[in-house]
Write a protein that holds these residues in place. Sequence first.
Motif, short mmCIF file in Angstrom:
data_model
loop_
_atom_site.label_atom_id
_atom_site.label_comp_id
_atom_site.label_asym_id
_atom_site.label_seq_id
_atom_site.Cartn_x
_atom_site.Cartn_y
_atom_site.Cartn_z
N GLY A 143 1.98 2.09 -3.19
CA GLY A 143 1.20 2.40 -4.33
C GLY A 143 0.55 1.54 -4.98
O GLY A 143 -0.11 1.57 -5.98
N ASN A 153 -6.12 3.68 -2.90
CA ASN A 153 -5.16 4.61 -3.38
C ASN A 153 -4.17 4.92 -2.26
O ASN A 153 -4.76 5.63 -1.17
CB ASN A 153 -5.34 5.84 -4.07
CG ASN A 153 -5.78 5.41 -5.49
OD1 ASN A 153 -5.58 4.48 -5.92
ND2 ASN A 153 -6.33 6.45 -6.25
N HIS A 194 0.85 -1.08 -0.02
CA HIS A 194 -0.02 -0.01 0.02
C HIS A 194 0.83 1.36 0.16
O HIS A 194 0.70 2.20 -0.83
CB HIS A 194 -0.79 0.00 1.15
CG HIS A 194 -1.99 1.18 1.40
ND1 HIS A 194 -1.76 2.12 2.16
CD2 HIS A 194 -2.95 1.61 0.55
CE1 HIS A 194 -2.74 3.06 1.97
NE2 HIS A 194 -3.52 2.55 1.00
N ARG A 195 2.11 1.22 0.76
CA ARG A 195 2.74 2.38 0.78
C ARG A 195 3.63 2.66 -0.52
O ARG A 195 3.64 3.64 -0.83
CB ARG A 195 4.05 2.11 1.94
CG ARG A 195 4.98 3.54 2.17
CD ARG A 195 6.09 2.93 2.98
NE ARG A 195 6.99 2.03 2.48
CZ ARG A 195 7.96 2.35 1.30
NH1 ARG A 195 7.86 3.74 0.82
NH2 ARG A 195 8.51 1.70 0.73
#
Length: 96
Positions: free
Chosen positions: A45, A96, A42-43
């Motif tokens: 992207g 996002n 997630h970090r």
Amino acid sequence: MAGDVGDSDEPVAIPITDVFDLHSVPARDIKDVVEAYLEEGHRMGLLAVRIIHGRGIGVQRETVRAVLARTSFVIAYGDAPPEAGGWGATIATLAN
């Protein structure tokens, strides 16, 4: 034998891509490793990931999906399409 690869409790660096195969992860570590993988993905992207847990009797699948269910940035998840592992893998969509 002492000193063999796999005998250490040292962390192992796992490359973060959109596919994560859990076959090399000890069952006792699945929950923590999947949580860390999702956070890092997630970090970075990533918007979707495929987690390969295998078919077996479904224990790892349930563990993976329990983590996904309580992860705030996971929008949706479900079985991968047949050509990507079917019910032996889970696809998750990340915010996002």
